[in-house]
Design an enzyme around this catalytic site. Structure first.
Site, PDB file in Angstrom:
ATOM      1  N   GLN A 138       3.755  -8.025  -5.684  1.00  0.00           N
ATOM      2  CA  GLN A 138       3.361  -8.881  -4.565  1.00  0.00           C
ATOM      3  C   GLN A 138       4.403  -9.969  -4.340  1.00  0.00           C
ATOM      4  OE1 GLN A 138       0.441  -8.900  -2.480  1.00  0.00           O
ATOM      5  NE2 GLN A 138       1.814 -10.280  -1.409  1.00  0.00           N
ATOM      6  N   CYS A 265      -1.529 -13.293  -0.115  1.00  0.00           N
ATOM      7  CA  CYS A 265      -1.318 -11.872  -0.470  1.00  0.00           C
ATOM      8  C   CYS A 265      -2.357 -10.963   0.156  1.00  0.00           C
ATOM      9  CB  CYS A 265      -1.296 -11.723  -1.987  1.00  0.00           C
ATOM     10  SG  CYS A 265      -2.882 -12.051  -2.776  1.00  0.00           S
ATOM     11  N   ARG A 293       5.268  -5.303   1.510  1.00  0.00           N
ATOM     12  CA  ARG A 293       4.935  -4.623   0.251  1.00  0.00           C
ATOM     13  C   ARG A 293       5.640  -3.271   0.200  1.00  0.00           C
ATOM     14  NH1 ARG A 293       0.375  -6.052  -2.518  1.00  0.00           N
ATOM     15  NH2 ARG A 293       1.279  -4.693  -4.102  1.00  0.00           N
TER      16      ARG A 293
HETATM   17  N1   CP Z   1      -2.334  -8.026  -2.057  1.00  0.00           N
HETATM   18  C1   CP Z   1      -2.795  -6.920  -2.647  1.00  0.00           C
HETATM   19  O1   CP Z   1      -2.400  -6.553  -3.747  1.00  0.00           O
HETATM   20  O2   CP Z   1      -3.713  -6.237  -1.901  1.00  0.00           O
HETATM   21  P1   CP Z   1      -4.620  -5.031  -2.400  1.00  0.00           P
HETATM   22  O3   CP Z   1      -5.603  -5.578  -3.397  1.00  0.00           O
HETATM   23  O4   CP Z   1      -5.302  -4.532  -1.159  1.00  0.00           O
HETATM   24  O5   CP Z   1      -3.751  -3.989  -3.036  1.00  0.00           O
HETATM   25  N1  NVA Z   2      -5.890 -12.702  -7.367  1.00  0.00           N
HETATM   26  C1  NVA Z   2      -6.394 -11.552  -6.643  1.00  0.00           C
HETATM   27  C2  NVA Z   2      -5.282 -10.829  -5.987  1.00  0.00           C
HETATM   28  C3  NVA Z   2      -5.713  -9.664  -5.129  1.00  0.00           C
HETATM   29  C4  NVA Z   2      -4.563  -8.915  -4.533  1.00  0.00           C
HETATM   30  C5  NVA Z   2      -7.157 -10.649  -7.587  1.00  0.00           C
HETATM   31  O1  NVA Z   2      -6.706 -10.455  -8.722  1.00  0.00           O
HETATM   32  O2  NVA Z   2      -8.209 -10.150  -7.198  1.00  0.00           O
END
Ligand code: CP
Ligand code: NVA
Length: 308
Positions: A138, A265, A293
């Site tokens: 990310q 993200c 990504r």
């Molecule tokens: N930002 C991210 O990792 O998204 P997902 O959880 O959808 O993969």
């Molecule tokens: N911090 C979040 C990020 C998701 C992409 C999680 O771990 O759920």
């Protein structure tokens, strides 16, 4: 030695800078092409990427799948619940078997120790698609997005507001490697992991923790946030009230520089960590960040295969 990408430090600052450059070049070379069309040079032709998901995902799942296709390879996507891994087959045995059948393994899991065990037993590259500890892929996409939007990394003032989590840890790690500064605004008890802060400090990056949200955001070039409830933490109660002062809203954005960018993200929770007036306006580059990504991970894949 097999190249694994479990954290940003596995590659180091020079390689990450090279990945960003490579991603920008390749992105530009295929502008407006259909997403599934292979890059002209298909540098990973014949390669198979195995993906294991122990947690939900939209972006990581789709972007890795598209990334390996564009590079000329193919993927196998598995939810751990439908694998023998979900019935008790060991991580080590899974690593050995997949290493005989596939060319690389991407995994999204909970305990970071699990990905370390997978890497220790695999003879092919292992890539971290998010653990409870970190989310390095990310952050390569985030850095690419900043550079693309005219924010060179050295000396950049990044403010992260909200829960100190896996995303925060990787931002801090990136600061140490790429020489930018991070001001973390978060309530006591929800801090990022101290080991990441210590490591970044050791490189000369300035990482500061603020209990005052205005102080954290003041003069920032970039404001970043993430969900207050990460996957697997749904049982944590009484967090919302503590987090509320760190919500990224118009007042917070006014503290930052006038041309500050907003990153998230995703997935986002409007009305919680961010307001629609911040995320759904041009100052927010979250859609570029999501698309990136694909481009960033193509470079990560090329790096683990020693093409970068
Ligand atoms: N930002 C991210 O990792 O998204 P997902 O959880 O959808 O993969
Ligand atoms: N911090 C979040 C990020 C998701 C992409 C999680 O771990 O759920």
């Amino acid at each position: 030695m097999t190249r694994h990408f479990l954290n940003l430090a596995d590659a180091g600052g020079d390689a990450i800078a090279a990945m960003i450059g490579d991603a920008m070049d390749r992105k530009q070379a295929r502008e407006a092409w259909p997403k599934g069309k292979q890059d002209a040079d298909a540098p990973l032709a014949g390669h198979v990427l195995a993906m294991i998901f122990e947690k939900s995902s939209t972006r990581t799942r789709v972007s890795f799948d598209i990334a390996i296709r564009q590079l000329g390879g193919t993927s196998i996507v598995m939810d751990s619940g439908s694998m023998q891994l979900g019935r008790g087959e060991t991580v080590a045995d899974t690593a050995k078997v997949l290493s005989r059948m596939c060319d690389a393994i991407m995994i999204r899991t909970d305990d970071h120790a699990k990905i370390e065990e997978l890497a220790a037993n695999a003879t092919v590259p292992v890539i971290n698609g998010l653990t409870d500890l970190s989310h390095p892929c990310q952050i390569v996409a985030d850095l690419l997005t900043l550079v693309e939007h005219g924010k060179p990394l050295p000396g950049l003032e990044v403010a992260y507001l909200g829960d100190g989590n896996n995303v925060t840890n990787s931002i801090i790690e990136a600061a140490g490697l790429m020489k930018f500064n991070v001001r973390i605004g978060c309530p006591e008890g929800y801090d990022a992991d101290a080991e990441f802060i210590t490591a970044a400090h050791a490189t000369g990056a300035n990482i500061s923790v603020h209990r005052d949200e205005m102080e954290a955001a003041a003069g920032a070039d970039v404001i970043v946030t993430d969900t207050w409830v990460s996957m697997g933490q749904e049982h944590v109660h009484n967090k919302m009230a503590a987090m509320m002062p760190f919500q990224v809203n118009d007042v917070i954005m006014e503290q930052a520089k006038q041309d500050a960018l907003f990153l998230h993200c995703l997935p986002a929770h409007r009305g919680e960590e961010v307001m629609p007036s911040v995320i759904d306006v041009p100052q927010s580059v979250v859609w570029d960040e999501a698309e990136n990504r694909i481009h960033a991970q193509k470079s990560v894949l090329r790096w683990v295969f020693e093409q970068i």
